[in-house]
Design a protein around this motif. Sequence first.
Motif, PDB file in Angstrom:
ATOM      1  N   GLY A   1       2.781 -12.485   1.909  1.00 55.28           N
ATOM      2  CA  GLY A   1       3.565 -11.360   1.410  1.00 55.28           C
ATOM      3  C   GLY A   1       3.864 -11.408  -0.079  1.00 55.28           C
ATOM      4  N   PRO A   2       4.300 -12.548  -0.630  1.00 54.35           N
ATOM      5  CA  PRO A   2       4.594 -12.588  -2.069  1.00 54.35           C
ATOM      6  C   PRO A   2       3.397 -12.258  -2.948  1.00 54.35           C
ATOM      7  CG  PRO A   2       5.653 -14.416  -0.963  1.00 54.35           C
ATOM      8  CD  PRO A   2       4.760 -13.770   0.054  1.00 54.35           C
ATOM      9  N   PHE A   3       2.188 -12.662  -2.554  1.00 53.96           N
ATOM     10  CA  PHE A   3       1.019 -12.354  -3.370  1.00 53.96           C
ATOM     11  C   PHE A   3       0.764 -10.860  -3.409  1.00 53.96           C
ATOM     12  CE2 PHE A   3      -3.570 -11.586  -3.800  1.00 53.96           C
ATOM     13  CZ  PHE A   3      -3.770 -12.136  -5.055  1.00 53.96           C
ATOM     14  N   TRP A   4       0.893 -10.186  -2.276  1.00 57.82           N
ATOM     15  CA  TRP A   4       0.677  -8.740  -2.274  1.00 57.82           C
ATOM     16  C   TRP A   4       1.769  -8.037  -3.066  1.00 57.82           C
ATOM     17  CZ3 TRP A   4      -3.962  -8.961  -1.418  1.00 57.82           C
ATOM     18  CH2 TRP A   4      -4.528  -9.667  -0.368  1.00 57.82           C
ATOM     19  N   ALA A   5       3.002  -8.525  -3.000  1.00 55.41           N
ATOM     20  CA  ALA A   5       4.078  -7.930  -3.786  1.00 55.41           C
ATOM     21  C   ALA A   5       3.810  -8.088  -5.277  1.00 55.41           C
ATOM     22  CB  ALA A   5       5.418  -8.577  -3.417  1.00 55.41           C
ATOM     23  N   GLU A   6       3.371  -9.274  -5.694  1.00 52.66           N
ATOM     24  CA  GLU A   6       3.079  -9.488  -7.104  1.00 52.66           C
ATOM     25  C   GLU A   6       1.853  -8.683  -7.541  1.00 52.66           C
ATOM     26  OE1 GLU A   6       3.189 -13.234 -10.072  1.00 52.66           O
ATOM     27  OE2 GLU A   6       1.631 -13.356  -8.526  1.00 52.66           O
TER      28      GLU A   6
END
Length: 394
Positions: A376-381
């Motif tokens: 999730g954090p990679f897609w958010a970034e």
Amino acid sequence: MTPLREARRARRVLVLDGEQRSALAVVRSLGRAGYRVSTGAADPGAIAAASRYSEATVLLPSPLESPEAFRDAVASEVRATGYDVVMPVTESAALALLGDPVLDPLLPMPSRESFEAANDKIELMQRAAGLGIDVPRFVTLRDADDGAAEIWDSFPAVVKPGRSVVGTGAQRTRTTVRFVADRDELRAALADLHPDAFPVMVQERLVGPGVGVFLLMHDGERVAAFAHRRLREKPPEGGVSVYRESVRPPEALVERAVRLLHSFHWMGVAMVEFKHDEASERYGLMEINGRFWGSLQLAIDAGVDFPRLLVDRVLGIDRAVSTDYRLGIRTRWEWGDVDHLLIRLRRGGARGGLLSWFRPWWPGDRFEVFRLGDPGPFWAESRAWFRALRGGDR
């Protein structure tokens, strides 16, 4: 469930500054250890809030733009929910919270006085010199018209405001470091500074790799130490590390860093940064960052789990000491490294390092933000990166 994990599961931690990659590393570390973690952020799309290890997101005002409102909102959340630890990740958040009677007992940090003193670059250099620690030559300027600037004769030089965050009350501002090549550029840099940025330091520029010594101190004890070397930075000539490798630091540097932190009666984590000057072979002190650092995930990957060690200590759950870690482990901040490449391509300077950039993987490599078990954090970034690209900010 192990007894340690069961003890952690009964405790709640609020990790602030969820927009920061260091906050993401803290959330992942504590969540994996068993703590119940919530993320505080001004941006609902913050990368740390997107982690599967974050149980809840608390929307807060910006600690930089609205420090008083931020402090009040954090205190209100603590009273409503109840937390055992509140973890600021940025200097702005720490300054907003340290000394507050409700929040101060929950902060795994030194006193406000120690934190401010260590983050004052001018006081730091004076104290370090008194301890026999090598510091670059410098002069302190009270204002833009200080006559000492006219007799400074070591160029290129660095202009550093004494504090990274200035201002009080309703709003604070970040200051920036400037490199100057001659006296005319020095005059222009001083004229551009906001009056609140003074006093400033003009410092000789040491040219060479930066060496960060990362430490956890508790009750006067060195609980953990770590170091890395920077392989690529953004911008390329010196800035945030985007690709770095775990290394063994010279023990003399670790001893100097510990001695310096002892002088501030330090409690918690800190990065003590040195510069290895290639011309003189000396290690000059640069600064102390009294908070978690951007490359924290590398230390965790190499075997020094600073967030878990810190929270375990302050809550009396475990008194483990980290004495060793794996060398040659590397982490790459994915989109930061893309920015590094784009800057070099725009400047026409990619030749020589281009092939190493396109090497997709090498034994010991890790991605910093993207993790298969927590994507999730990679897609958010990534969404934020492409929004900035469309807006012309890349």
